[in-house]
Design a protein around this motif. Structure first.
Motif, PDB file in Angstrom:
ATOM      1  N   GLU A  49       0.819  -1.209   0.000  1.00  0.00           N
ATOM      2  CA  GLU A  49       0.000   0.000   0.000  1.00  0.00           C
ATOM      3  C   GLU A  49       0.852   1.259   0.000  1.00  0.00           C
ATOM      4  OE1 GLU A  49      -2.984   0.157   3.045  1.00  0.00           O
ATOM      5  OE2 GLU A  49      -3.618  -1.898   2.635  1.00  0.00           O
ATOM      6  N   ASN A  50       2.073   1.159   0.493  1.00  0.00           N
ATOM      7  CA  ASN A  50       2.937   2.334   0.621  1.00  0.00           C
ATOM      8  C   ASN A  50       4.067   2.355  -0.393  1.00  0.00           C
ATOM      9  OD1 ASN A  50       1.529   3.444   2.858  1.00  0.00           O
ATOM     10  ND2 ASN A  50       2.440   1.857   4.142  1.00  0.00           N
ATOM     11  N   ILE A  51       3.852   1.765  -1.571  1.00  0.00           N
ATOM     12  CA  ILE A  51       4.888   1.818  -2.601  1.00  0.00           C
ATOM     13  C   ILE A  51       5.106   3.258  -3.033  1.00  0.00           C
ATOM     14  CG2 ILE A  51       4.645  -0.536  -3.469  1.00  0.00           C
ATOM     15  CD1 ILE A  51       2.804   0.524  -5.630  1.00  0.00           C
ATOM     16  N   ARG A  52       6.344   3.564  -3.394  1.00  0.00           N
ATOM     17  CA  ARG A  52       6.686   4.940  -3.753  1.00  0.00           C
ATOM     18  C   ARG A  52       7.027   5.125  -5.220  1.00  0.00           C
ATOM     19  NH1 ARG A  52       8.693   4.113   1.347  1.00  0.00           N
ATOM     20  NH2 ARG A  52      10.714   3.402   0.627  1.00  0.00           N
ATOM     21  N   SER A  53       7.315   4.022  -5.922  1.00  0.00           N
ATOM     22  CA  SER A  53       7.680   4.135  -7.329  1.00  0.00           C
ATOM     23  C   SER A  53       7.421   2.806  -8.028  1.00  0.00           C
ATOM     24  CB  SER A  53       9.161   4.508  -7.463  1.00  0.00           C
ATOM     25  OG  SER A  53       9.972   3.450  -7.000  1.00  0.00           O
ATOM     26  N   LEU A  54       7.487   2.836  -9.340  1.00  0.00           N
ATOM     27  CA  LEU A  54       7.324   1.612 -10.120  1.00  0.00           C
ATOM     28  C   LEU A  54       8.478   0.659  -9.819  1.00  0.00           C
ATOM     29  CD1 LEU A  54       5.773  -0.001 -12.199  1.00  0.00           C
ATOM     30  CD2 LEU A  54       7.033   1.193 -13.991  1.00  0.00           C
ATOM     31  N   ALA A  55       9.670   1.197  -9.637  1.00  0.00           N
ATOM     32  CA  ALA A  55      10.824   0.357  -9.294  1.00  0.00           C
ATOM     33  C   ALA A  55      10.612  -0.327  -7.947  1.00  0.00           C
ATOM     34  CB  ALA A  55      12.100   1.192  -9.280  1.00  0.00           C
ATOM     35  N   ASP A  56      10.004   0.377  -7.005  1.00  0.00           N
ATOM     36  CA  ASP A  56       9.703  -0.194  -5.693  1.00  0.00           C
ATOM     37  C   ASP A  56       8.713  -1.353  -5.841  1.00  0.00           C
ATOM     38  OD1 ASP A  56       9.806  -0.424  -2.922  1.00  0.00           O
ATOM     39  OD2 ASP A  56       8.281   1.115  -2.583  1.00  0.00           O
ATOM     40  N   ARG A 110      -3.625  -1.923  -5.610  1.00  0.00           N
ATOM     41  CA  ARG A 110      -4.505  -0.870  -6.166  1.00  0.00           C
ATOM     42  C   ARG A 110      -4.604   0.331  -5.232  1.00  0.00           C
ATOM     43  NH1 ARG A 110      -7.347  -5.427  -8.328  1.00  0.00           N
ATOM     44  NH2 ARG A 110      -7.160  -5.342 -10.590  1.00  0.00           N
ATOM     45  N   ARG A 111      -4.668   0.089  -3.924  1.00  0.00           N
ATOM     46  CA  ARG A 111      -4.692   1.215  -2.967  1.00  0.00           C
ATOM     47  C   ARG A 111      -3.395   2.006  -3.059  1.00  0.00           C
ATOM     48  NH1 ARG A 111      -7.377  -2.685   0.283  1.00  0.00           N
ATOM     49  NH2 ARG A 111      -5.420  -3.261   1.291  1.00  0.00           N
ATOM     50  N   GLY A 112      -2.276   1.312  -3.214  1.00  0.00           N
ATOM     51  CA  GLY A 112      -0.993   1.995  -3.372  1.00  0.00           C
ATOM     52  C   GLY A 112      -0.942   2.816  -4.650  1.00  0.00           C
ATOM     53  N   LEU A 113      -1.498   2.280  -5.724  1.00  0.00           N
ATOM     54  CA  LEU A 113      -1.523   3.014  -6.993  1.00  0.00           C
ATOM     55  C   LEU A 113      -2.467   4.215  -6.912  1.00  0.00           C
ATOM     56  CD1 LEU A 113      -1.554   0.074  -9.569  1.00  0.00           C
ATOM     57  CD2 LEU A 113       0.375   1.535  -8.943  1.00  0.00           C
ATOM     58  N   GLU A 114      -3.550   4.094  -6.161  1.00  0.00           N
ATOM     59  CA  GLU A 114      -4.461   5.226  -5.997  1.00  0.00           C
ATOM     60  C   GLU A 114      -3.801   6.339  -5.188  1.00  0.00           C
ATOM     61  OE1 GLU A 114      -7.941   3.435  -4.317  1.00  0.00           O
ATOM     62  OE2 GLU A 114      -8.636   2.713  -6.267  1.00  0.00           O
ATOM     63  N   ARG A 115      -2.984   5.967  -4.204  1.00  0.00           N
ATOM     64  CA  ARG A 115      -2.269   6.976  -3.412  1.00  0.00           C
ATOM     65  C   ARG A 115      -1.180   7.667  -4.229  1.00  0.00           C
ATOM     66  NH1 ARG A 115      -1.201   3.792   2.237  1.00  0.00           N
ATOM     67  NH2 ARG A 115      -3.371   3.811   2.926  1.00  0.00           N
ATOM     68  N   GLN A 116      -0.560   6.933  -5.109  1.00  0.00           N
ATOM     69  CA  GLN A 116       0.535   7.458  -5.933  1.00  0.00           C
ATOM     70  C   GLN A 116       0.196   7.218  -7.410  1.00  0.00           C
ATOM     71  OE1 GLN A 116       3.439   8.845  -4.866  1.00  0.00           O
ATOM     72  NE2 GLN A 116       2.958   8.631  -2.698  1.00  0.00           N
ATOM     73  N   PRO A 117      -0.705   8.016  -7.992  1.00  0.00           N
ATOM     74  CA  PRO A 117      -1.125   7.760  -9.376  1.00  0.00           C
ATOM     75  C   PRO A 117       0.011   7.854 -10.391  1.00  0.00           C
ATOM     76  CG  PRO A 117      -2.162   9.763  -8.517  1.00  0.00           C
ATOM     77  CD  PRO A 117      -1.410   9.145  -7.402  1.00  0.00           C
ATOM     78  N   GLU A 118       1.088   8.553 -10.058  1.00  0.00           N
ATOM     79  CA  GLU A 118       2.206   8.635 -11.004  1.00  0.00           C
ATOM     80  C   GLU A 118       2.842   7.264 -11.240  1.00  0.00           C
ATOM     81  OE1 GLU A 118       3.329   9.911  -6.926  1.00  0.00           O
ATOM     82  OE2 GLU A 118       1.984  10.818  -8.353  1.00  0.00           O
ATOM     83  N   ILE A 119       2.698   6.344 -10.274  1.00  0.00           N
ATOM     84  CA  ILE A 119       3.205   4.979 -10.470  1.00  0.00           C
ATOM     85  C   ILE A 119       2.382   4.297 -11.567  1.00  0.00           C
ATOM     86  CG2 ILE A 119       3.575   2.726  -9.403  1.00  0.00           C
ATOM     87  CD1 ILE A 119       3.857   4.211  -6.717  1.00  0.00           C
ATOM     88  N   ALA A 120       1.077   4.492 -11.548  1.00  0.00           N
ATOM     89  CA  ALA A 120       0.218   3.918 -12.588  1.00  0.00           C
ATOM     90  C   ALA A 120       0.566   4.517 -13.948  1.00  0.00           C
ATOM     91  CB  ALA A 120      -1.250   4.162 -12.265  1.00  0.00           C
ATOM     92  N   TYR A 121       0.881   5.810 -13.999  1.00  0.00           N
ATOM     93  CA  TYR A 121       1.283   6.432 -15.259  1.00  0.00           C
ATOM     94  C   TYR A 121       2.580   5.823 -15.763  1.00  0.00           C
ATOM     95  CZ  TYR A 121      -2.064   9.960 -13.648  1.00  0.00           C
ATOM     96  OH  TYR A 121      -3.170  10.610 -13.178  1.00  0.00           O
ATOM     97  N   ARG A 122       3.527   5.582 -14.870  1.00  0.00           N
ATOM     98  CA  ARG A 122       4.805   4.957 -15.256  1.00  0.00           C
ATOM     99  C   ARG A 122       4.561   3.528 -15.748  1.00  0.00           C
ATOM    100  NH1 ARG A 122       5.715   9.146 -15.889  1.00  0.00           N
ATOM    101  NH2 ARG A 122       6.564  10.647 -14.459  1.00  0.00           N
ATOM    102  N   LEU A 123       3.630   2.835 -15.107  1.00  0.00           N
ATOM    103  CA  LEU A 123       3.287   1.483 -15.526  1.00  0.00           C
ATOM    104  C   LEU A 123       2.690   1.503 -16.931  1.00  0.00           C
ATOM    105  CD1 LEU A 123       3.024  -1.525 -14.657  1.00  0.00           C
ATOM    106  CD2 LEU A 123       0.739  -0.955 -13.870  1.00  0.00           C
ATOM    107  N   LEU A 124       1.809   2.447 -17.193  1.00  0.00           N
ATOM    108  CA  LEU A 124       1.224   2.578 -18.526  1.00  0.00           C
ATOM    109  C   LEU A 124       2.295   2.932 -19.557  1.00  0.00           C
ATOM    110  CD1 LEU A 124      -2.033   4.509 -17.603  1.00  0.00           C
ATOM    111  CD2 LEU A 124      -1.864   2.135 -18.338  1.00  0.00           C
ATOM    112  N   ASP A 125       3.202   3.832 -19.204  1.00  0.00           N
ATOM    113  CA  ASP A 125       4.290   4.196 -20.112  1.00  0.00           C
ATOM    114  C   ASP A 125       5.208   3.001 -20.382  1.00  0.00           C
ATOM    115  OD1 ASP A 125       3.414   6.787 -20.357  1.00  0.00           O
ATOM    116  OD2 ASP A 125       4.807   7.596 -18.867  1.00  0.00           O
ATOM    117  N   ALA A 126       5.469   2.213 -19.359  1.00  0.00           N
ATOM    118  CA  ALA A 126       6.342   1.050 -19.506  1.00  0.00           C
ATOM    119  C   ALA A 126       5.726   0.011 -20.441  1.00  0.00           C
ATOM    120  CB  ALA A 126       6.625   0.420 -18.142  1.00  0.00           C
TER     121      ALA A 126
END
Length: 133
Positions: A49-56, A110-126
């Motif tokens: 839930e507390n992920i900070r990045s796509l790499a994390d 999903r809760r982690g991605l909702e807290r940090q939507p930029e991770i979802a954007y990076r996932l989509l870009d990847a």
């Protein structure tokens, strides 16, 4: 003194499809998943839930495989992604993985991605979000 790590308590009969007993009876079976006790599962869910990045997130996926044998893939749906529900989180079939855990891990991601939507954007870009542009 060689002490074994504590194993997860069995689910009540008839409530789970984890096939824990079959796994314990099979000689040479991979028992890493049974080391995920309820306490450790809560720690894992909190971490997801507390992920900070796509790499994390990718590091956590790798560690879940190394330590527990859980193979997990996180990718955008083939259809249009409008919310975190459009992110597909799949498990490889694995005996010993509790039904509740199989539901709790994607919910925590999903809760982690909702807290940090930029991770979802990076996932989509990847996964080549702009391939048709």
């Amino acid at each position: 003194m060689n002490s074994l790590p504590p194993l997860r308590q069995p689910c009540p009969p008839g409530t789970c499809t984890c096939r824990r007993d079959e796994l314990l009876e099979e000689p040479g079976a991979d028992l890493r998943i049974l080391r995920l006790t309820r306490h450790e599962e809560q720690r894992l869910l909190e971490r997801l839930e507390n992920i900070r990045s796509l790499a994390d997130l990718e590091r956590l996926q790798q560690r879940m495989y190394e330590q527990l044998g859980i193979r997990l893939s996180v990718s955008p749906s083939h259809n249009e992604v409008r919310s975190m529900r459009g992110i597909v989180i799949d498990f490889v079939e694995q005996p010993g993985l509790c039904r509740k855990t199989r539901q709790a891990i994607p919910a925590a991601i999903r809760r982690g991605l909702e807290r940090q939507p930029e991770i979802a954007y990076r996932l989509l870009d990847a996964h080549d979000l702009l391939r048709d542009a």
